[in-house]
Write a protein that holds these residues in place. Structure first.
Motif, short mmCIF file in Angstrom:
data_model
loop_
_atom_site.label_atom_id
_atom_site.label_comp_id
_atom_site.label_asym_id
_atom_site.label_seq_id
_atom_site.Cartn_x
_atom_site.Cartn_y
_atom_site.Cartn_z
N ARG A 1 0.84 -1.19 0.11
CA ARG A 1 0.20 0.05 -0.11
C ARG A 1 0.84 1.22 0.07
O ARG A 1 0.40 2.38 -0.27
N LEU A 2 1.90 1.10 0.24
CA LEU A 2 2.98 2.26 0.52
C LEU A 2 3.19 2.99 -0.95
O LEU A 2 3.66 2.21 -1.75
N ASP A 3 3.41 4.03 -0.97
CA ASP A 3 3.81 4.82 -2.36
C ASP A 3 5.24 5.15 -2.22
O ASP A 3 5.69 6.20 -1.37
N LEU A 4 5.87 4.31 -3.11
CA LEU A 4 7.31 4.60 -2.90
C LEU A 4 7.95 4.89 -4.29
O LEU A 4 9.05 5.13 -4.58
N THR A 5 6.96 5.69 -5.04
CA THR A 5 7.47 6.06 -6.52
C THR A 5 8.25 7.25 -6.35
O THR A 5 9.01 7.45 -7.13
N GLY A 6 8.21 7.93 -5.10
CA GLY A 6 9.05 9.36 -5.07
C GLY A 6 10.39 8.78 -4.46
O GLY A 6 10.98 9.96 -4.24
N SER A 7 10.74 7.68 -3.96
CA SER A 7 11.84 7.58 -3.16
C SER A 7 13.25 7.46 -4.12
O SER A 7 14.08 7.56 -3.62
N GLY A 8 13.09 7.56 -5.59
CA GLY A 8 14.30 7.48 -6.24
C GLY A 8 14.79 5.91 -6.64
O GLY A 8 15.70 5.83 -7.15
N MET A 9 14.29 5.03 -5.63
CA MET A 9 14.71 3.70 -5.74
C MET A 9 13.88 2.94 -6.30
O MET A 9 12.66 3.01 -6.66
N ASP A 10 14.48 1.91 -6.88
CA ASP A 10 13.49 0.60 -7.39
C ASP A 10 12.54 0.30 -6.58
O ASP A 10 12.92 -0.25 -5.41
#
Length: 371
Positions: A238-247
């Motif tokens: 569920r976590l939005d990780l798109t802005g982390s800059g990582m795969d």
């Protein structure tokens, strides 16, 4: 049962128990030769008609060694793998007390940072305790004490003396740190501080998969490996990780690993849930066994390591030191390097050493200063 039979899933309780015997049972140093029809036992060694099972010896100081079979070369021996160490710790963790008035965590945190001029490295230490009251009517507490600041190595001490042996350090807010450490918001002091206690008034007991947990939510965390993994992966998804800059997929794998480490260390989980977290860690290929080592408090344990991406393209080496005979995570150490003003490469380490983890009916020894 062979290791490959267990690939990609949690092992059975019986297999885990046998691994615990092999990795951490106290017995005289020896190797046994078992005659088995063409099967490798637990993946430790293999032969067409026989298998040699390595029996580690638990020495008087609780260290683990592997004794070679007389007449064989040392290359035939094998140190415990990461999987074996973690599964042995899982079996031991299940034997811990399952209830108590308090969930108690006690430990020492050490972290390194450069001085404000970046001429040498300092090490700061703090002792901390957390007592989470599960029974109504009891007060939860956080107890802490700054243990002081000192140069990290003899080379750093020489540079510190050359700078006039300061006993406090004030940092500019805009100091460049490459995100390897947080700039202290108040001056660091060489002298140790007073032991203090703080009443905890919040209703949460920790965080897991990006969610704050109350006692009720903590009790709902599954205690079987497969259901615990599904529980964690569903919430991590569920976590939005798109802005982390990582795969994104790699980031999710890392969060799963970190959540399992939190379960075996600071979260008030049941013995079965902690054991299941160990079993999930045992299934992760990123963790490597590094052999026996000494943790920052001088205790002997088995070292496990993995890499952690702290920001896109910047990695830290993480080492876990585990006592497989007790199921206790002794310490967690992160290491990275930075360049000092004179061009010297210096290692920066952050460590958490765990002295007490688990349920207890004891009461905290409170200092005079409390709020």
């Amino acid at each position: 049962m062979r290791d490959e039979d267990l690939t990609g899933r949690a092992s059975t309780t019986g297999a885990d128990a046998l691994l615990a015997e092999i990795v951490s049972m106290e017995r005289p140093a020896r190797r046994r030769l078992l005659r088995l029809p063409g099967r490798a036992l637990l993946g430790l060694a293999a032969a067409a008609t026989a298998v040699a099972v390595i029996a580690p010896a638990m020495l008087s100081d609780n260290t683990i060694s592997v004794a070679p079979q007389p007449g064989t070369s040392t290359s035939a021996t094998a140190e415990p793998t990461a999987r074996q160490i973690l599964l042995a710790a899982a079996v031991a963790a299940e034997q811990a007390p399952a209830s108590g008035d308090y969930w108690r965590y006690k430990g020492v945190t050490r972290w390194m940072l450069t001085d404000p001029t970046r001429n040498y490295v300092l090490e700061k230490a703090r002792a901390g305790e957390q007592w989470l009251a599960r029974r109504t009517g009891l007060q939860s507490w956080r107890i802490g004490q700054d243990l002081g600041v000192k140069p990290a190595t003899p080379q750093d001490e020489a540079a510190w003396r050359a700078a006039g042996s300061p006993t406090s350090w004030r940092y500019p807010k805009d100091m460049k740190t490459e995100n390897l450490f947080s700039v202290p918001h108040r001056p660091l002091e060489a002298a140790a501080g007073e032991r203090t206690a703080e009443r905890l008034r919040w209703k949460t007991v920790g965080d897991l998969a990006g969610e704050s947990l109350t006692w009720k939510k903590m009790r709902a965390v599954p205690d079987e490996p497969e259901t615990l993994r599904s529980y964690l992966e569903e919430r991590i998804g569920r976590l939005d990780l798109t802005g982390s800059g990582m795969d994104v997929e790699e980031a999710r794998k890392h969060i799963l690993l970190r959540d399992c480490v939190d379960i075996i260390s600071t979260l008030p989980a049941s013995p079965e849930t902690r054991a299941s977290a160990y079993r999930i860690l045992a299934s992760l290929p990123a963790i490597r066994a590094e052999g026996e080592t000494t943790d920052p408090l001088g205790r002997r344990g088995q070292s496990l390591s993995y890499q952690e991406e702290i920001e896109p393209g910047v990695f830290a080496e993480v080492r876990l030191v585990v006592d497989p005979s007790t199921g206790l995570l002794l310490s967690e150490v992160r290491a990275n390097t930075t360049e000092l003003a004179d061009g010297r490469q210096a290692e920066l380490r952050v460590s958490r050493s765990f002295q007490e983890i688990g349920w207890t009916d004891e009461r905290p020894q409170l200092p005079t200063r409390r709020n």
